[in-house]
Design a protein around this motif. Structure first.
Motif, PDB file in Angstrom:
ATOM      1  N   GLY A  81       0.698  -1.222   0.126  1.00 28.59           N
ATOM      2  CA  GLY A  81       0.142   0.056   0.000  1.00 28.59           C
ATOM      3  C   GLY A  81       0.918   1.406  -0.028  1.00 28.59           C
ATOM      4  O   GLY A  81       0.371   2.456  -0.617  1.00 28.59           O
ATOM      5  N   GLY A  82       1.926   1.168   0.842  1.00 32.58           N
ATOM      6  CA  GLY A  82       3.057   2.477   0.649  1.00 32.58           C
ATOM      7  C   GLY A  82       3.287   2.975  -0.983  1.00 32.58           C
ATOM      8  O   GLY A  82       3.296   3.763  -1.137  1.00 32.58           O
ATOM      9  N   GLU A  83       3.119   1.949  -1.867  1.00 35.53           N
ATOM     10  CA  GLU A  83       3.564   2.197  -3.317  1.00 35.53           C
ATOM     11  C   GLU A  83       2.285   3.011  -3.746  1.00 35.53           C
ATOM     12  O   GLU A  83       2.659   3.940  -4.442  1.00 35.53           O
ATOM     13  CB  GLU A  83       3.681   0.799  -4.105  1.00 35.53           C
ATOM     14  N   VAL A  84       1.049   2.632  -3.353  1.00 37.63           N
ATOM     15  CA  VAL A  84      -0.215   3.361  -3.960  1.00 37.63           C
ATOM     16  C   VAL A  84      -0.098   4.825  -3.488  1.00 37.63           C
ATOM     17  O   VAL A  84      -0.164   5.887  -4.006  1.00 37.63           O
ATOM     18  CB  VAL A  84      -1.310   2.628  -3.470  1.00 37.63           C
ATOM     19  N   GLU A  85       0.390   4.889  -1.858  1.00 37.62           N
ATOM     20  CA  GLU A  85       0.048   6.370  -1.224  1.00 37.62           C
ATOM     21  C   GLU A  85       0.881   7.342  -2.031  1.00 37.62           C
ATOM     22  O   GLU A  85       0.486   8.447  -2.057  1.00 37.62           O
ATOM     23  CB  GLU A  85       0.439   5.963   0.383  1.00 37.62           C
ATOM     24  N   ARG A  86       2.058   7.068  -2.210  1.00 39.93           N
ATOM     25  CA  ARG A  86       3.118   8.023  -2.692  1.00 39.93           C
ATOM     26  C   ARG A  86       3.062   8.417  -4.039  1.00 39.93           C
ATOM     27  O   ARG A  86       3.128   9.544  -4.559  1.00 39.93           O
ATOM     28  CB  ARG A  86       4.568   7.383  -2.404  1.00 39.93           C
ATOM     29  N   VAL A  87       2.334   7.427  -5.085  1.00 38.27           N
ATOM     30  CA  VAL A  87       2.420   7.745  -6.349  1.00 38.27           C
ATOM     31  C   VAL A  87       1.084   8.626  -6.479  1.00 38.27           C
ATOM     32  O   VAL A  87       0.745   9.245  -7.552  1.00 38.27           O
ATOM     33  CB  VAL A  87       2.349   6.467  -7.291  1.00 38.27           C
ATOM     34  N   LEU A  88       0.056   8.703  -5.595  1.00 39.14           N
ATOM     35  CA  LEU A  88      -1.327   9.410  -5.794  1.00 39.14           C
ATOM     36  C   LEU A  88      -0.890  10.914  -5.990  1.00 39.14           C
ATOM     37  O   LEU A  88      -1.991  11.539  -6.509  1.00 39.14           O
ATOM     38  CB  LEU A  88      -2.210   9.222  -4.520  1.00 39.14           C
ATOM     39  N   GLY A  89       0.039  11.259  -5.297  1.00 42.01           N
ATOM     40  CA  GLY A  89       0.560  12.756  -5.341  1.00 42.01           C
ATOM     41  C   GLY A  89       0.699  13.199  -6.718  1.00 42.01           C
ATOM     42  O   GLY A  89       0.933  14.395  -6.981  1.00 42.01           O
ATOM     43  N   MET A  90       1.155  12.252  -7.677  1.00 43.80           N
ATOM     44  CA  MET A  90       1.674  12.800  -9.126  1.00 43.80           C
ATOM     45  C   MET A  90       0.495  12.757 -10.077  1.00 43.80           C
ATOM     46  O   MET A  90       0.566  13.183 -11.141  1.00 43.80           O
ATOM     47  CB  MET A  90       2.739  11.586  -9.652  1.00 43.80           C
ATOM     48  N   VAL A  91      -0.626  12.471  -9.665  1.00 44.17           N
ATOM     49  CA  VAL A  91      -1.892  12.247 -10.671  1.00 44.17           C
ATOM     50  C   VAL A  91      -3.153  13.171 -10.116  1.00 44.17           C
ATOM     51  O   VAL A  91      -3.239  13.995  -9.096  1.00 44.17           O
ATOM     52  CB  VAL A  91      -2.520  10.786 -10.678  1.00 44.17           C
ATOM     53  N   SER A  92      -3.944  13.439 -11.289  1.00 39.58           N
ATOM     54  CA  SER A  92      -5.105  14.466 -10.785  1.00 39.58           C
ATOM     55  C   SER A  92      -6.420  13.484 -10.562  1.00 39.58           C
ATOM     56  O   SER A  92      -7.234  14.055 -10.378  1.00 39.58           O
ATOM     57  CB  SER A  92      -5.385  15.175 -12.151  1.00 39.58           C
ATOM     58  N   GLY A  93      -6.470  12.301 -10.960  1.00 35.77           N
ATOM     59  CA  GLY A  93      -7.426  11.377 -10.791  1.00 35.77           C
ATOM     60  C   GLY A  93      -7.101   9.918 -10.834  1.00 35.77           C
ATOM     61  O   GLY A  93      -5.993   9.483 -11.239  1.00 35.77           O
ATOM     62  N   VAL A  94      -8.051   9.230 -10.365  1.00 38.15           N
ATOM     63  CA  VAL A  94      -7.686   7.524 -10.510  1.00 38.15           C
ATOM     64  C   VAL A  94      -8.854   6.910 -11.417  1.00 38.15           C
ATOM     65  O   VAL A  94     -10.178   7.229 -11.268  1.00 38.15           O
ATOM     66  CB  VAL A  94      -7.852   7.272  -8.926  1.00 38.15           C
ATOM     67  N   VAL A  95      -8.658   5.741 -11.977  1.00 33.44           N
ATOM     68  CA  VAL A  95      -9.518   4.693 -12.472  1.00 33.44           C
ATOM     69  C   VAL A  95      -9.496   3.692 -10.967  1.00 33.44           C
ATOM     70  O   VAL A  95      -8.665   2.925 -10.925  1.00 33.44           O
ATOM     71  CB  VAL A  95      -8.936   4.319 -13.443  1.00 33.44           C
ATOM     72  N   LEU A  96     -10.753   3.597 -10.635  1.00 28.24           N
ATOM     73  CA  LEU A  96     -11.048   2.583  -9.796  1.00 28.24           C
ATOM     74  C   LEU A  96     -11.511   1.295 -10.340  1.00 28.24           C
ATOM     75  O   LEU A  96     -12.782   1.369 -10.706  1.00 28.24           O
ATOM     76  CB  LEU A  96     -11.954   3.332  -8.547  1.00 28.24           C
ATOM     77  N   LEU A  97     -10.791   0.339 -10.151  1.00 28.75           N
ATOM     78  CA  LEU A  97     -11.149  -0.976 -10.892  1.00 28.75           C
ATOM     79  C   LEU A  97     -11.979  -1.898  -9.912  1.00 28.75           C
ATOM     80  O   LEU A  97     -11.265  -2.098  -8.836  1.00 28.75           O
ATOM     81  CB  LEU A  97     -10.036  -1.548 -11.453  1.00 28.75           C
ATOM     82  N   VAL A  98     -12.929  -2.525 -10.111  1.00 29.00           N
ATOM     83  CA  VAL A  98     -13.663  -3.437  -9.309  1.00 29.00           C
ATOM     84  C   VAL A  98     -14.009  -4.573  -9.879  1.00 29.00           C
ATOM     85  O   VAL A  98     -14.710  -4.549 -11.170  1.00 29.00           O
ATOM     86  CB  VAL A  98     -14.929  -2.623  -8.744  1.00 29.00           C
TER      87      VAL A  98
END
Length: 608
Positions: free
Chosen positions: A83-100
């Motif tokens: 999860g640490g990988e996800v937390e730090r890269v979210l600062g680079m983007v303007s939005g997310v694609v939430l896949l379910v």
């Protein structure tokens, strides 16, 4: 300035919900590959371990072009331990694609990464993937996703984007679950329409937040980040600062700048605000640093990464077989390698151990640490690790321990055995919902209660069970947990295991080794069904006499040994045991190899 020609997105989801496969489809349909080019599946999973395990471990960058718009894509890990990988890269983007997943619905990691994205105010494009699965329950999953977003406090703007229905494997998307669509254009159009374009200061002095760091022996340390302000140029002088460490002040010059194109990168002379770039030239740069123009040094606040919950002790291998198979065996080499890992992994901690040749390594979970162990052994390192332990602390005089939310999906006939096992591990049942002929169970359980349980879980559910966990928080200590229900079969002497000795030993329990395996006194060669350890002589030979030859009896039949994977070894080892890790072998051993000394220590502990 608004960059209408650019979108920066991250793809987030629970493990195995199809992120990397969907990125494959996006790359293929954007013209990244030639029509006749042969491309592997999950092309973004470039590491050998990622391909073997079928999971994403490190966040990866790629870029595609659609209708004149460049879309920078960050493919993130789905397993909770990363999860640490996800937390730090979210600062680079303007939005997310939430896949379910259309069958499984929102899982623990889905909630975790979505909550982080919503906290940062990112736009969300919800995508229901794998709609072509036979067991898909699309309409129920749509309701579950909307309820999850409302439950996490999504704003009206974050709820604006339409739901997209995809099949990442087939490369199709649509706005209706009844129509599959011909390609991924519905997804691309939604990204361009609902993910905001970067709105940043292009004229101000340079400012870049470093989100990822890698090391290359040819160019040294390279960093990845988004340009928040200004323009970046090759040979430009820069100064490094850090929001959490005001004393950090480094100066350097940018020697190379790269932008992402497809799955590769292209060297450029300059890049503008909003671009995600890779650059080199500053040797001591690390994750969370801010790269600034020397004229205006302003650090950017970096997201606080969640703390580790599990620790293991790494130490120099001191077994009788030490140094035979490894290339790097000294404490200095192990220390350098562990501290080098900190440069890339923000959720890892490394501290000096109780002795000069041991180190405390703190991580998010067993898989997080097992991936580090496997990576090191493939690089030629030889060392020993102890059993995993949960990290506890005191609050107002009360001992607190980490708890996990465990979401379990099992066949209905396996519910009884699962609930019995988890009950003995201090778990509390939160909810229980039938889905067809299966049952979904949600538990709150101490992190240490999960140690050694996954292999039992697969046995109890005949391999059909699915278990997913996510960190829940700290709660009061629940008392002792007896997680291991077996003892160890311990080799009596040093030598080579032979068929005759193994035949006699297999009556005592399950063996981990076969004939011809070198062993030493104190090495664990099997598991005993009893809770106590048993010493066996697997090197015992049948001696010849004047009455018969040593091989005159009929051939002895051995039960095939149980080969343990790295994760299975970590789950198996007890507090008084170590796992000897070498590039060629995994051996479990007792901390105290001599039988007499082990017995004395055992008697002394009982007398206390």
């Amino acid at each position: 300035m608004k960059r209408t020609d650019l979108r920066n997105i991250a793809i987030i989801a629970h493990v195995d919900h199809g992120k990397t496969t969907l990125v494959d489809g996006m790359l293929a349909q954007s013209g990244t590959f030639r029509e006749n080019q042969q491309v592997d599946t999950c092309i973004m999973d470039s590491g050998a371990l990622e391909r073997e395990r079928g999971i994403t471990i490190l966040a990866k960058n790629a870029a595609v072009s659609y209708k004149g718009v460049k879309i920078n894509i960050v493919d993130t890990p789905g397993h909770a331990d990363f999860g640490g990988e996800v937390e730090r890269v979210l600062g680079m983007v303007s939005g997310v694609v939430l896949l379910v997943d259309a069958a499984e619905g929102p899982m623990p990691q889905t909630r975790f990464v979505l909550s982080k994205a919503l906290e940062l105010g990112l736009a969300v494009v919800p995508v229901i993937n794998k709609v072509d699965k036979p067991d898909a329950r699309i309409h129920e999953v749509v309701d579950e996703v909307l309820m999850l977003m409302l439950d996490l406090g999504a704003s009206d703007e974050q709820l604006d984007a339409p739901m997209v229905f995809c099949s990442g494997r087939a490369g199709t998307s649509s706005f209706s679950p009844e129509q599959q669509g011909a390609d991924l254009s519905a997804l691309f159009d939604t990204i361009i329409d609902y993910i905001p374009c970067p709105d940043l200061d292009a004229e101000g002095p340079l400012q870049v937040l470093v989100s990822t760091v890698d090391y290359n022996e040819f160019v040294g340390r390279t960093a990845v980040g988004r340009i928040e302000r200004g323009e970046m140029k090759v040979n430009q002088p820069v100064e490094i600062c850090d929001f959490h460490n005001p004393d950090t002040k480094l100066r350097g010059k940018l020697t190379a700048i790269y932008q992402f194109e497809g799955i590769g990168r292209t060297a450029v002379q300059s890049a503008k605000a909003g671009d995600i770039v890779m650059f080199s030239g500053i040797e001591d740069i690390t994750i969370g640093n801010t790269l600034c123009d020397p004229a205006l040094v302003e650090p950017i606040e970096f997201v606080k990464i969640s703390e580790p919950t599990v620790e293991m002790t790494f130490s120099v291998n001191d077994s009788p077989f030490a140094g035979r198979e490894g290339k790097f065996v000294t404490s200095r080499q192990i220390r350098d390698r562990l501290f080098r890992e900190l440069l890339k992994d923000v959720s890892l901690r490394v501290e000096e151990g109780a002795t000069t040749d041991s180190f405390r390594v703190l991580g998010r979970g067993e898989m997080h640490l097992s991936v580090l162990i496997e990576t090191m052994r493939r690089e030629g390192y030889e060392f020993a690790v102890g059993a995993p332990r949960a990290l506890m602390h005191e609050e107002d005089g009360v001992l607190m321990e980490p708890f996990e939310t465990a979401l379990i999906d099992v066949p209905a006939d396996a519910v009884g055995s699962v609930m019995e096992k988890l009950g003995s591990r201090k778990a509390d049942l939160i909810s229980m919902n039938p889905v067809g002929d299966r049952m979904k169970l949600e538990f709150s359980i101490p992190s240490r209660g999960l140690f050694g349980y996954r292999s039992e879980f697969l046995t109890d559910t005949k391999g059909e069970g699915i278990i997913a966990t996510i960190f829940r928080g700290y709660e009061p200590f629940r008392g002792e947990i007896v997680s291991r229900q077996s003892g160890s079969l311990i080799a009596h002497e040093t030598g080579e295991a032979v068929t005759y000795g193994l035949f006699n030993a297999q009556e005592r329990g399950d063996l981990f080794i076969g004939a011809g395996t070198p062993v030493y006194a104190g090495m664990v060669v099997g598991a005993s069904p009893k809770l106590e350890d048993i010493v066996v002589n697997v090197c015992k030979r049948k001696h010849a006499t004047n009455m018969r030859a040593s091989g005159s009896d009929e051939a002895l039949r051995l039960v095939p040994p149980r080969k343990l994977s790295l994760e299975a070894c970590i789950e198996f080892i007890a507090d008084d045991e170590l796992l000897e890790v070498t590039p060629k072998n995994l051996r479990i051993r007792k901390r105290i190899l001599e039988h007499d000394q082990r017995m004395k220590k055992l008697m002394a502990s009982r007398n206390k």
